[in-house]
Design an enzyme around this catalytic site. Structure first.
Site, PDB file in Angstrom:
ATOM      1  CE  LYS A 116      24.289   3.612   4.345  1.00 17.59           C
ATOM      2  NZ  LYS A 116      23.918   2.865   5.006  1.00 17.59           N
ATOM      3  CE  LYS A 197      27.210   7.621   9.857  1.00 20.07           C
ATOM      4  NZ  LYS A 197      26.051   6.894   9.712  1.00 20.07           N
ATOM      5  CE  LYS A 200      26.298  -0.349  12.354  1.00 22.52           C
ATOM      6  NZ  LYS A 200      25.332  -0.208  11.587  1.00 22.52           N
TER       7      LYS A 200
HETATM    8  P1  TYM Z   1      22.983   2.198  12.406  1.00 20.22           P
HETATM    9  O1  TYM Z   1      23.205   0.651  12.453  1.00 20.22           O
HETATM   10  O2  TYM Z   1      23.861   2.918  11.505  1.00 20.22           O
HETATM   11  O3  TYM Z   1      23.400   2.672  13.903  1.00 20.22           O
HETATM   12  C1  TYM Z   1      22.758   2.270  15.116  1.00 20.22           C
HETATM   13  C2  TYM Z   1      22.670   3.608  16.217  1.00 20.22           C
HETATM   14  O4  TYM Z   1      23.974   4.093  16.188  1.00 20.22           O
HETATM   15  C3  TYM Z   1      23.827   5.462  16.060  1.00 20.22           C
HETATM   16  N1  TYM Z   1      24.993   5.959  15.328  1.00 20.22           N
HETATM   17  C4  TYM Z   1      25.791   6.789  15.762  1.00 20.22           C
HETATM   18  N2  TYM Z   1      25.740   7.747  16.901  1.00 20.22           N
HETATM   19  C5  TYM Z   1      26.733   8.634  16.836  1.00 20.22           C
HETATM   20  N3  TYM Z   1      27.816   8.748  16.230  1.00 20.22           N
HETATM   21  C6  TYM Z   1      28.106   7.911  15.270  1.00 20.22           C
HETATM   22  N4  TYM Z   1      29.117   8.057  14.646  1.00 20.22           N
HETATM   23  C7  TYM Z   1      26.922   6.958  14.911  1.00 20.22           C
HETATM   24  N5  TYM Z   1      26.689   5.883  13.909  1.00 20.22           N
HETATM   25  C8  TYM Z   1      25.847   5.371  14.361  1.00 20.22           C
HETATM   26  C9  TYM Z   1      22.682   5.466  14.938  1.00 20.22           C
HETATM   27  O5  TYM Z   1      22.300   7.043  15.073  1.00 20.22           O
HETATM   28  C10 TYM Z   1      21.647   4.677  15.619  1.00 20.22           C
HETATM   29  O6  TYM Z   1      21.161   5.036  16.932  1.00 20.22           O
HETATM   30  N6  TYM Z   1      18.610   2.850  10.372  1.00 20.22           N
HETATM   31  C11 TYM Z   1      19.107   2.674  11.540  1.00 20.22           C
HETATM   32  C12 TYM Z   1      18.639   1.242  12.150  1.00 20.22           C
HETATM   33  C13 TYM Z   1      17.344   1.247  12.291  1.00 20.22           C
HETATM   34  C14 TYM Z   1      16.349   1.886  13.481  1.00 20.22           C
HETATM   35  C15 TYM Z   1      15.189   1.369  13.270  1.00 20.22           C
HETATM   36  C16 TYM Z   1      16.960   2.779  14.360  1.00 20.22           C
HETATM   37  C17 TYM Z   1      16.335   0.794  11.658  1.00 20.22           C
HETATM   38  N7  TYM Z   1      14.987   0.520  12.106  1.00 20.22           N
HETATM   39  C18 TYM Z   1      14.299   1.922  13.977  1.00 20.22           C
HETATM   40  C19 TYM Z   1      15.836   3.299  15.313  1.00 20.22           C
HETATM   41  C20 TYM Z   1      14.608   2.845  15.258  1.00 20.22           C
HETATM   42  C21 TYM Z   1      20.765   2.495  11.322  1.00 20.22           C
HETATM   43  O7  TYM Z   1      21.102   1.907  10.335  1.00 20.22           O
HETATM   44  O8  TYM Z   1      21.456   2.389  12.467  1.00 20.22           O
END
Ligand code: TYM
Length: 329
Positions: A116, A197, A200
């Protein structure tokens, strides 16, 4: 009892990747693991949406939309805790203390930071420190398991390192958590670019299925998915990433297994058709419940207020203990 915490960042519209990689299992398995709503916590982690250029009104709108979608997907506030991260100040309180545990070198090694930051002209400090806030999200609740997609595994690994280091230096304070990945679809790929990947925050959305896409849009995106030049239907992630991605999506939607599913098809077109229908059917009930919930915004406010209250009461003693342990009066 196993305590579970996970979160989604309101930085864009939730995608099929988020759903299959994380949310689907929160709903079907994780929230039911314990009879106590305090043991399964799911948060819309809004502070994480401020780490790159953002529009305040959009973050506010997406935060509500994501919380509504989590309920529409089937998270039940009677059996789990759903809340917005910024409503619980313990997260930022703990984050600072963990920043005093983490090193600059280990944060700069994070893959997401490297990817990023390379795309930005100016890099916010919070983009570098974001995995520490994520560690605080997890550790504040003495979490045992963190159900995530594979892209977050490195951050959970860092969380484990910080927890162990803190415990060793200042006395046992945190539970050392572990990441739990789904058996398939742990990394759903972009339909137009199957080596990246599905995200969003993608600038072009033709390869991204959003949870609120209309059936016709979903069908179009899946039918136009980039596949490989072969003709035999085989599950081979390295050689045929486009087809493998479709088979994984189908497996995750139907509870099957990608290689076994491959054997049932003799053309790419037939695979695409079934994937499109499986995704439409998967999302149909969620979209219907989403519309119903939008008609009653007061209900969401109530769920989030109760969730934040419960989360605050859980996190407070752990964060207080960390403050005492590290030397604060
Ligand atoms: P985020 O918002 O990007 O994604 C949320 C969850 O979706 C999963 N994910 C995917 N899984 C499979 N294929 C994909 N293409 C894909 N894109 C996203 C992510 O692995 C995630 O589980 N930093 C984290 C949010 C967060 C968090 C936390 C998660 C903040 N604090 C504490 C767990 C525990 C994030 O940006 O996820």
């Amino acid at each position: 009892m196993t305590r579970i915490f996970s979160g989604v960042t309101p930085s864009g519209h939730l995608t099929l990747g988020n759903y299959l990689g994380a949310i689907q299992r929160w709903v079907s398995v994780d929230q039911h693991r314990s009879p106590h709503p305090e043991d399964s916590l799911f948060s819309v982690v809004d502070l994480h949406a401020l780490t790159t250029e953002h529009e305040p009104a959009r973050v506010r709108r997406l935060t509500r939309q994501m919380a509504t979608l989590l309920l529409a997907a089937g998270l039940d506030p009677k059996v789990c805790t759903v809340f917005v991260q910024s409503h619980v100040e313990e997260h930022t309180r703990l984050s600072y203390v963990l920043e005093c545990t983490a090193t600059d070198g280990e944060l700069r090694r994070m893959i997401q930071y490297r990817e990023k930051s390379a795309k930005q002209q100016t890099v916010r400090v919070s983009l570098l420190t974001y995995p520490v806030l994520m560690a605080a999200d997890i550790l504040a609740y003495r979490t045992d398991e963190v159900p995530v997609g594979v892209d977050q595994a490195q951050h959970v690994e860092l969380t484990r390192d910080l927890a162990s280091r803190f415990n060793q230096r200042y006395g046992h304070t945190f539970t050392v958590p572990r990441a739990v990945l789904p058996p398939v679809a742990a990394r759903v790929m972009d339909l137009q670019d199957p080596v990246s990947k599905m995200s969003k925050s993608a600038a072009v959305t033709t390869g991204t299925v959003s949870l609120l896409d209309e059936p016709a849009v979903i069908r179009r995106k899946v039918m136009r998915a980039v596949t490989d030049s072969g003709s035999e239907v085989e599950y081979d992630r390295a050689e045929r990433p486009g087809l493998a991605n479709l088979l994984e999506i189908l497996a995750a939607c139907t509870g099957g297994e990608p290689a076994a599913l491959a054997a049932e098809y003799d053309s790419y077109g037939a695979v695409k058709k079934d994937v499109a229908e499986a995704v439409v059917e998967l999302l149909r009930p969620l979209q219907e419940r989403h519309s119903a919930l939008c008609a009653d915004p007061g209900y969401l406010d109530e769920v989030l207020r109760d969730g934040a209250e419960r989360a605050r009461a859980l996190a407070r003693p752990t964060v207080d203990a960390a403050y005492r342990a590290i030397g604060l009066l």
